[in-house]
Design a protein around this motif. Structure first.
Motif, mmCIF file in Angstrom:
data_model
loop_
_atom_site.group_PDB
_atom_site.id
_atom_site.type_symbol
_atom_site.label_atom_id
_atom_site.label_comp_id
_atom_site.label_asym_id
_atom_site.label_seq_id
_atom_site.Cartn_x
_atom_site.Cartn_y
_atom_site.Cartn_z
ATOM 1 N N LEU A 39 0.828 -1.206 0.000
ATOM 2 C CA LEU A 39 0.000 0.000 0.000
ATOM 3 C C LEU A 39 0.861 1.254 0.000
ATOM 4 C CD1 LEU A 39 -2.625 -1.189 2.637
ATOM 5 C CD2 LEU A 39 -2.909 -1.100 0.139
ATOM 6 N N ALA A 40 0.304 2.316 -0.566
ATOM 7 C CA ALA A 40 0.976 3.613 -0.592
ATOM 8 C C ALA A 40 0.593 4.414 0.646
ATOM 9 C CB ALA A 40 0.572 4.387 -1.849
ATOM 10 N N GLY A 41 1.428 5.351 0.964
ATOM 11 C CA GLY A 41 1.131 6.257 2.066
ATOM 12 C C GLY A 41 0.704 7.609 1.520
ATOM 13 N N TRP A 65 0.955 -4.964 2.926
ATOM 14 C CA TRP A 65 2.322 -4.508 3.164
ATOM 15 C C TRP A 65 2.395 -3.006 2.925
ATOM 16 C CZ3 TRP A 65 5.941 -8.201 4.677
ATOM 17 C CH2 TRP A 65 5.542 -9.531 4.544
ATOM 18 N N PHE A 66 3.533 -2.429 3.246
ATOM 19 C CA PHE A 66 3.711 -0.989 3.080
ATOM 20 C C PHE A 66 4.879 -0.726 2.141
ATOM 21 C CE2 PHE A 66 0.674 0.630 6.118
ATOM 22 C CZ PHE A 66 0.383 -0.533 6.842
ATOM 23 N N GLY A 67 4.591 -0.046 1.035
ATOM 24 C CA GLY A 67 5.657 0.265 0.072
ATOM 25 C C GLY A 67 6.714 1.167 0.683
ATOM 26 N N ASP A 68 6.284 1.968 1.639
ATOM 27 C CA ASP A 68 7.226 2.766 2.409
ATOM 28 C C ASP A 68 6.566 3.162 3.721
ATOM 29 O OD1 ASP A 68 5.435 4.630 1.237
ATOM 30 O OD2 ASP A 68 6.876 6.236 1.487
ATOM 31 N N GLU A 69 7.378 3.636 4.631
ATOM 32 C CA GLU A 69 6.830 3.999 5.930
ATOM 33 C C GLU A 69 7.717 5.087 6.534
ATOM 34 O OE1 GLU A 69 4.637 4.831 7.924
ATOM 35 O OE2 GLU A 69 3.847 2.909 8.579
ATOM 36 N N ARG A 70 7.081 5.932 7.271
ATOM 37 C CA ARG A 70 7.836 6.949 8.000
ATOM 38 C C ARG A 70 8.276 6.327 9.322
ATOM 39 N NH1 ARG A 70 3.743 10.599 6.349
ATOM 40 N NH2 ARG A 70 3.761 10.756 4.071
ATOM 41 N N VAL A 71 9.473 6.640 9.773
ATOM 42 C CA VAL A 71 9.990 6.017 10.999
ATOM 43 C C VAL A 71 9.463 6.786 12.203
ATOM 44 C CG1 VAL A 71 12.041 5.197 12.223
ATOM 45 C CG2 VAL A 71 12.030 5.263 9.723
ATOM 46 N N HIS A 100 1.189 -6.283 7.710
ATOM 47 C CA HIS A 100 2.637 -6.309 7.978
ATOM 48 C C HIS A 100 3.163 -4.885 8.111
ATOM 49 C CE1 HIS A 100 2.781 -10.676 7.053
ATOM 50 N NE2 HIS A 100 1.818 -10.368 6.192
ATOM 51 N N GLY A 101 3.006 -4.355 9.312
ATOM 52 C CA GLY A 101 3.516 -3.006 9.550
ATOM 53 C C GLY A 101 5.035 -3.019 9.647
ATOM 54 N N VAL A 102 5.642 -1.924 9.258
ATOM 55 C CA VAL A 102 7.097 -1.806 9.381
ATOM 56 C C VAL A 102 7.441 -1.630 10.860
ATOM 57 C CG1 VAL A 102 9.113 -0.427 8.760
ATOM 58 C CG2 VAL A 102 7.276 -0.797 7.078
ATOM 59 N N PRO A 103 8.371 -2.412 11.398
ATOM 60 C CA PRO A 103 8.717 -2.316 12.826
ATOM 61 C C PRO A 103 9.527 -1.052 13.113
ATOM 62 C CG PRO A 103 10.125 -3.933 11.784
ATOM 63 C CD PRO A 103 9.164 -3.479 10.729
ATOM 64 N N THR A 104 8.892 0.075 13.013
ATOM 65 C CA THR A 104 9.604 1.366 13.099
ATOM 66 C C THR A 104 10.257 1.590 14.463
ATOM 67 O OG1 THR A 104 7.500 2.385 13.713
ATOM 68 C CG2 THR A 104 8.128 2.484 11.376
ATOM 69 N N GLU A 105 9.789 0.835 15.475
ATOM 70 C CA GLU A 105 10.389 0.990 16.804
ATOM 71 C C GLU A 105 11.852 0.557 16.811
ATOM 72 O OE1 GLU A 105 8.057 -1.078 15.927
ATOM 73 O OE2 GLU A 105 8.664 -3.112 16.496
ATOM 74 N N LEU A 106 12.271 -0.168 15.757
ATOM 75 C CA LEU A 106 13.666 -0.632 15.683
ATOM 76 C C LEU A 106 14.610 0.449 15.171
ATOM 77 C CD1 LEU A 106 13.120 -4.177 14.080
ATOM 78 C CD2 LEU A 106 13.298 -3.585 16.522
ATOM 79 N N LEU A 135 0.185 -7.081 -6.071
ATOM 80 C CA LEU A 135 -0.095 -5.721 -6.539
ATOM 81 C C LEU A 135 0.602 -4.733 -5.608
ATOM 82 C CD1 LEU A 135 -3.392 -4.279 -7.891
ATOM 83 C CD2 LEU A 135 -2.168 -3.018 -6.119
ATOM 84 N N ALA A 136 1.201 -3.740 -6.222
ATOM 85 C CA ALA A 136 1.792 -2.640 -5.463
ATOM 86 C C ALA A 136 1.018 -1.366 -5.791
ATOM 87 C CB ALA A 136 3.263 -2.465 -5.832
ATOM 88 N N LEU A 137 0.348 -0.825 -4.791
ATOM 89 C CA LEU A 137 -0.306 0.473 -4.984
ATOM 90 C C LEU A 137 0.698 1.541 -4.576
ATOM 91 C CD1 LEU A 137 -2.859 2.173 -5.625
ATOM 92 C CD2 LEU A 137 -3.259 2.208 -3.151
ATOM 93 N N LEU A 138 0.913 2.496 -5.478
ATOM 94 C CA LEU A 138 1.895 3.546 -5.236
ATOM 95 C C LEU A 138 1.261 4.908 -5.439
ATOM 96 C CD1 LEU A 138 4.759 1.859 -7.264
ATOM 97 C CD2 LEU A 138 4.787 2.233 -4.785
ATOM 98 N N GLY A 139 1.806 5.902 -4.768
ATOM 99 C CA GLY A 139 1.425 7.278 -5.041
ATOM 100 C C GLY A 139 2.551 7.930 -5.829
ATOM 101 N N MET A 140 2.396 9.210 -6.039
ATOM 102 C CA MET A 140 3.429 9.964 -6.752
ATOM 103 C C MET A 140 3.490 11.382 -6.189
ATOM 104 S SD MET A 140 3.819 10.730 -10.843
ATOM 105 C CE MET A 140 2.331 11.754 -10.888
ATOM 106 N N GLY A 141 4.689 11.788 -5.830
ATOM 107 C CA GLY A 141 4.839 13.148 -5.339
ATOM 108 C C GLY A 141 4.918 14.146 -6.474
#
Ligand code: 6PG
Length: 235
Positions: A39-41, A65-71, A100-106, A135-141
């Motif tokens: 998923l996109a953010g 899943w997350f294509g990217d994540e903020r820490v 499946h969240g990104v384990p940002t606490e690490l 499938l990958a859903l993406l955004g675009m800046g």
């Protein structure tokens, strides 16, 4: 699937994206017993996720899943996990182990390594250690970035890692992102972009692959946009 679909407005674009994700997930479940969707953010996909939740026929076999994540913590207002929790997960009975969240606490470095290991553990690959998302859903800046792959970032050159930490040029700067090999290996990739601010980036993406425009490097991406984002695209 047509590469570029232009909708009247953002709502129609969101609905189209939600329908495509649901259909792709259902087809993956029929073919392989489960689906893996990244998923996109950002802000654009929120409406897609709100529409998608109630559409899911069998939420019990789709891994998110997350294509990217903020820490940041998952309950932080900038967290992509929180975006998904407040939209997709609010509209469907999806058990935690499927998200499946990104384990940002690490921290950025260890979170990226841990996420790469989880991708490899959970998703079958197509050979040299690259998991194949359905499938990958993406955004675009507005600058043409996608996921957290920004123009000129060395992460764009990485071919031997699935996820990497990056320093984004816009806050929050500490992020992790899936790399191009993962995003390019997906069976389908959708880039959802709406609003006039994305018009220049879309024009650049359609002009052909350019290292300065990461969203244009995803290969066979399906572009779902609204008329405002497509205003510079010649008919
Ligand atoms: C993120 C996203 C990022 C986003 C674009 C567009 O974590 O920010 O994954 O790639 O898709 O920045 O963001 P908007 O949808 O807010 O315009």
């Amino acid at each position: 699937m047509a590469r570029l679909t232009v909708h009247t407005d953002a709502e129609e674009a969101a609905l189209d994206a939600a329908r495509r994700i649901e259909r792709a997930a259902r087809a993956a479940q029929a073919a392989r017993g489960r689906a893996h969707v990244s998923l996109a953010g950002g802000s654009t996909p929120r409406r897609t996720y709100e529409l998608l939740g109630p559409m899911l026929v069998d939420p019990g076999a789709v891994h998110w899943w997350f294509g990217d994540e903020r820490v940041v913590p998952h309950d932080h207002e900038d967290s992509n996990y929180r975006l998904v929790a407040d939209s997709l997960l609010a509209g469907a009975a999806i058990s935690d182990e499927l998200v499946h969240g990104v384990p940002t606490e690490l921290g950025a470095h260890d979170a990226a390594s841990a996420y790469a290991r989880e991708l490899l553990r959970e998703i079958a690959g197509n050979g040299p250690g690259v998991p194949v998302l359905d499938l990958a859903l993406l955004g675009m800046g507005e600058d043409g970035h996608t996921a957290s792959l920004f123009p000129g970032d060395p992460a764009l050159q990485i071919t031997d890692r699935l996820c990497v930490p990056v320093r984004a040029p816009k806050p929050p700067s500490d992020r992790i992102t899936m790399t191009l090999p993962v995003l390019r290996a997906a069976r389908r990739a959708i880039i959802l972009a709406t609003g006039p601010g994305k018009a220049e980036a879309l024009r650049a993406v359609l002009a052909g692959p350019d290292p300065a425009v990461p969203a244009g490097l995803i290969g066979n991406a399906e572009l779902i946009v609204d008329a405002a984002a497509a205003q510079l695209v010649s008919a």
